[in-house]
Design a protein around this motif. Structure first.
Motif, PDB file in Angstrom:
ATOM      1  N   MET A 105      69.782  21.673  20.806  1.00  0.00           N
ATOM      2  CA  MET A 105      70.191  20.283  20.746  1.00  0.00           C
ATOM      3  C   MET A 105      71.377  20.080  21.684  1.00  0.00           C
ATOM      4  O   MET A 105      72.376  20.753  21.595  1.00  0.00           O
ATOM      5  CB  MET A 105      70.574  19.949  19.302  1.00  0.00           C
ATOM      6  CG  MET A 105      70.968  18.519  19.126  1.00  0.00           C
ATOM      7  SD  MET A 105      71.084  18.117  17.375  1.00  0.00           S
ATOM      8  CE  MET A 105      72.826  17.916  17.225  1.00  0.00           C
ATOM      9  N   SER A 106      71.264  19.123  22.610  1.00  0.00           N
ATOM     10  CA  SER A 106      72.358  18.858  23.541  1.00  0.00           C
ATOM     11  C   SER A 106      73.200  17.710  23.006  1.00  0.00           C
ATOM     12  O   SER A 106      72.697  16.780  22.393  1.00  0.00           O
ATOM     13  CB  SER A 106      71.812  18.520  24.925  1.00  0.00           C
ATOM     14  OG  SER A 106      71.109  17.313  24.876  1.00  0.00           O
ATOM     15  N   SER A 107      74.486  17.797  23.244  1.00  0.00           N
ATOM     16  CA  SER A 107      75.378  16.728  22.801  1.00  0.00           C
ATOM     17  C   SER A 107      75.611  15.756  23.961  1.00  0.00           C
ATOM     18  O   SER A 107      75.431  16.098  25.124  1.00  0.00           O
ATOM     19  CB  SER A 107      76.701  17.319  22.314  1.00  0.00           C
ATOM     20  OG  SER A 107      77.349  17.957  23.383  1.00  0.00           O
ATOM     21  N   ALA A 108      76.024  14.561  23.612  1.00  0.00           N
ATOM     22  CA  ALA A 108      76.294  13.540  24.625  1.00  0.00           C
ATOM     23  C   ALA A 108      77.524  13.943  25.428  1.00  0.00           C
ATOM     24  O   ALA A 108      78.446  14.556  24.895  1.00  0.00           O
ATOM     25  CB  ALA A 108      76.518  12.193  23.945  1.00  0.00           C
ATOM     26  N   PRO A 109      77.550  13.608  26.707  1.00  0.00           N
ATOM     27  CA  PRO A 109      78.728  13.941  27.521  1.00  0.00           C
ATOM     28  C   PRO A 109      79.970  13.214  27.009  1.00  0.00           C
ATOM     29  O   PRO A 109      79.886  12.117  26.474  1.00  0.00           O
ATOM     30  CB  PRO A 109      78.363  13.460  28.921  1.00  0.00           C
ATOM     31  CG  PRO A 109      76.949  13.045  28.880  1.00  0.00           C
ATOM     32  CD  PRO A 109      76.518  12.938  27.459  1.00  0.00           C
ATOM     33  N   ASP A 110      81.115  13.833  27.190  1.00  0.00           N
ATOM     34  CA  ASP A 110      82.384  13.226  26.817  1.00  0.00           C
ATOM     35  C   ASP A 110      82.979  12.569  28.061  1.00  0.00           C
ATOM     36  O   ASP A 110      83.393  13.251  28.991  1.00  0.00           O
ATOM     37  CB  ASP A 110      83.333  14.290  26.258  1.00  0.00           C
ATOM     38  CG  ASP A 110      84.655  13.698  25.799  1.00  0.00           C
ATOM     39  OD1 ASP A 110      84.809  12.457  25.842  1.00  0.00           O
ATOM     40  OD2 ASP A 110      85.528  14.481  25.392  1.00  0.00           O
ATOM     41  N   PHE A 111      83.013  11.253  28.061  1.00  0.00           N
ATOM     42  CA  PHE A 111      83.492  10.498  29.214  1.00  0.00           C
ATOM     43  C   PHE A 111      84.958  10.091  29.080  1.00  0.00           C
ATOM     44  O   PHE A 111      85.474   9.352  29.913  1.00  0.00           O
ATOM     45  CB  PHE A 111      82.640   9.243  29.413  1.00  0.00           C
ATOM     46  CG  PHE A 111      81.200   9.531  29.714  1.00  0.00           C
ATOM     47  CD1 PHE A 111      80.845  10.171  30.886  1.00  0.00           C
ATOM     48  CD2 PHE A 111      80.198   9.153  28.828  1.00  0.00           C
ATOM     49  CE1 PHE A 111      79.521  10.439  31.177  1.00  0.00           C
ATOM     50  CE2 PHE A 111      78.875   9.418  29.109  1.00  0.00           C
ATOM     51  CZ  PHE A 111      78.531  10.058  30.285  1.00  0.00           C
ATOM     52  N   THR A 112      85.634  10.571  28.038  1.00  0.00           N
ATOM     53  CA  THR A 112      87.007  10.147  27.764  1.00  0.00           C
ATOM     54  C   THR A 112      87.929  10.345  28.970  1.00  0.00           C
ATOM     55  O   THR A 112      88.682   9.439  29.343  1.00  0.00           O
ATOM     56  CB  THR A 112      87.567  10.903  26.540  1.00  0.00           C
ATOM     57  OG1 THR A 112      86.689  10.673  25.435  1.00  0.00           O
ATOM     58  CG2 THR A 112      88.955  10.442  26.191  1.00  0.00           C
ATOM     59  N   ALA A 113      87.874  11.519  29.578  1.00  0.00           N
ATOM     60  CA  ALA A 113      88.757  11.798  30.714  1.00  0.00           C
ATOM     61  C   ALA A 113      88.388  10.974  31.945  1.00  0.00           C
ATOM     62  O   ALA A 113      89.236  10.714  32.798  1.00  0.00           O
ATOM     63  CB  ALA A 113      88.723  13.287  31.054  1.00  0.00           C
ATOM     64  N   ALA A 114      87.137  10.541  32.038  1.00  0.00           N
ATOM     65  CA  ALA A 114      86.668   9.784  33.203  1.00  0.00           C
ATOM     66  C   ALA A 114      86.986   8.289  33.106  1.00  0.00           C
ATOM     67  O   ALA A 114      86.946   7.585  34.114  1.00  0.00           O
ATOM     68  CB  ALA A 114      85.164   9.979  33.375  1.00  0.00           C
ATOM     69  N   LEU A 115      87.315   7.805  31.919  1.00  0.00           N
ATOM     70  CA  LEU A 115      87.513   6.364  31.740  1.00  0.00           C
ATOM     71  C   LEU A 115      88.681   5.797  32.558  1.00  0.00           C
ATOM     72  O   LEU A 115      88.503   4.766  33.231  1.00  0.00           O
ATOM     73  CB  LEU A 115      87.668   6.022  30.259  1.00  0.00           C
ATOM     74  CG  LEU A 115      87.695   4.527  29.943  1.00  0.00           C
ATOM     75  CD1 LEU A 115      86.391   3.849  30.357  1.00  0.00           C
ATOM     76  CD2 LEU A 115      87.966   4.316  28.461  1.00  0.00           C
ATOM     77  N   PRO A 116      89.869   6.410  32.554  1.00  0.00           N
ATOM     78  CA  PRO A 116      90.944   5.849  33.388  1.00  0.00           C
ATOM     79  C   PRO A 116      90.585   5.799  34.871  1.00  0.00           C
ATOM     80  O   PRO A 116      90.917   4.830  35.560  1.00  0.00           O
ATOM     81  CB  PRO A 116      92.127   6.790  33.135  1.00  0.00           C
ATOM     82  CG  PRO A 116      91.841   7.399  31.797  1.00  0.00           C
ATOM     83  CD  PRO A 116      90.340   7.524  31.736  1.00  0.00           C
ATOM     84  N   ALA A 117      89.877   6.812  35.365  1.00  0.00           N
ATOM     85  CA  ALA A 117      89.459   6.804  36.776  1.00  0.00           C
ATOM     86  C   ALA A 117      88.491   5.657  37.040  1.00  0.00           C
ATOM     87  O   ALA A 117      88.556   5.003  38.087  1.00  0.00           O
ATOM     88  CB  ALA A 117      88.831   8.140  37.155  1.00  0.00           C
ATOM     89  N   ALA A 118      87.599   5.386  36.099  1.00  0.00           N
ATOM     90  CA  ALA A 118      86.658   4.274  36.262  1.00  0.00           C
ATOM     91  C   ALA A 118      87.404   2.937  36.273  1.00  0.00           C
ATOM     92  O   ALA A 118      87.081   2.042  37.056  1.00  0.00           O
ATOM     93  CB  ALA A 118      85.610   4.302  35.152  1.00  0.00           C
ATOM     94  N   ALA A 119      88.427   2.803  35.411  1.00  0.00           N
ATOM     95  CA  ALA A 119      89.221   1.570  35.394  1.00  0.00           C
ATOM     96  C   ALA A 119      89.953   1.384  36.727  1.00  0.00           C
ATOM     97  O   ALA A 119      89.991   0.282  37.276  1.00  0.00           O
ATOM     98  CB  ALA A 119      90.216   1.591  34.231  1.00  0.00           C
ATOM     99  N   ARG A 120      90.511   2.468  37.274  1.00  0.00           N
ATOM    100  CA  ARG A 120      91.183   2.379  38.573  1.00  0.00           C
ATOM    101  C   ARG A 120      90.189   2.039  39.678  1.00  0.00           C
ATOM    102  O   ARG A 120      90.499   1.270  40.594  1.00  0.00           O
ATOM    103  CB  ARG A 120      91.906   3.697  38.899  1.00  0.00           C
ATOM    104  CG  ARG A 120      93.178   3.902  38.101  1.00  0.00           C
ATOM    105  CD  ARG A 120      93.969   5.105  38.599  1.00  0.00           C
ATOM    106  NE  ARG A 120      93.209   6.342  38.609  1.00  0.00           N
ATOM    107  CZ  ARG A 120      93.081   7.170  37.568  1.00  0.00           C
ATOM    108  NH1 ARG A 120      93.668   6.881  36.427  1.00  0.00           N
ATOM    109  NH2 ARG A 120      92.382   8.283  37.687  1.00  0.00           N
ATOM    110  N   GLU A 121      88.981   2.610  39.608  1.00  0.00           N
ATOM    111  CA  GLU A 121      87.961   2.321  40.621  1.00  0.00           C
ATOM    112  C   GLU A 121      87.603   0.833  40.604  1.00  0.00           C
ATOM    113  O   GLU A 121      87.474   0.199  41.662  1.00  0.00           O
ATOM    114  CB  GLU A 121      86.714   3.172  40.382  1.00  0.00           C
ATOM    115  CG  GLU A 121      85.629   2.937  41.401  1.00  0.00           C
ATOM    116  CD  GLU A 121      84.381   3.785  41.174  1.00  0.00           C
ATOM    117  OE1 GLU A 121      83.364   3.485  41.839  1.00  0.00           O
ATOM    118  OE2 GLU A 121      84.402   4.717  40.361  1.00  0.00           O
TER     119      GLU A 121
END
Length: 177
Positions: free
Chosen positions: A1-17
């Motif tokens: 069973m695979s778990s969903a990716p954790d995007f927490t660390a990527a969120l601030p970079a997406a907001a800056r983008e």
């Protein structure tokens, strides 16, 4: 069973983008909405986008149709995202006042138009663009770009995860059933 990716660390970079993207259009823009989709899933579904996407970015912002004019909270309350969307971002231009100006706003809590009038006329007001982003799990990130003063240096950037709690909560509600 695979778990969903954790995007927490990527969120601030997406907001800056998103902030960088919107900033290329200059100031005096209406609110804008973006879906955040996992880059890997997007590339799997649309391989022809490989040359135009950053493969190292976990999340890719996708601009949505223009929001209707009027109250942003009302517009956001009508949004529902498909399962493929991992998060969302909204941009909104606002007026920022110094802390000393708060006294002038006392009593305007029930009259947003009066508060907006006072803010717009305040001599120490600063124009800013607020970028608020959330993930499905409720994680939030904010970027505030304060427009440079006419005689000052460039724009000032402020990053703080909970800079706009009400706006973040409105975005979180777009992921509720």
């Amino acid at each position: 069973m695979s778990s969903a990716p954790d995007f927490t660390a990527a969120l601030p970079a997406a907001a800056r983008e998103v902030d960088d993207f919107v900033a290329t259009g200059g100031w005096d823009q209406p609110p804008q909405l973006f879906a955040l989709v996992p880059t890997a899933a997007l590339l799997q579904q649309e391989p022809e986008l490989a040359d135009s996407l950053d493969p190292d970015a976990m999340l890719t912002p996708i601009a949505q149709d223009s929001l209707p004019e009027g109250d942003l909270g009302t517009a956001l309350s009508r949004i529902v995202w498909p399962d493929a969307v991992a998060g969302c971002v909204v941009t909104q231009e606002i007026v920022v006042l110094p802390p000393a100006a708060e006294e002038q706003l006392n009593g305007t809590e029930t009259d947003p138009a009066e508060a907006a009038r006072i803010a717009a006329e305040h001599p120490d007001r600063r124009e800013a663009r607020l970028v608020a982003a959330v993930l499905r799990d409720g994680t939030g990130a904010c970027v505030l770009r304060v427009r440079k003063a006419p005689d000052g240096p460039g724009d000032e950037l402020v990053e703080q995860p909970d800079l706009a709690p009400n706006l973040l909560e409105a975005l979180r509600q777009t992921f509720q059933d």
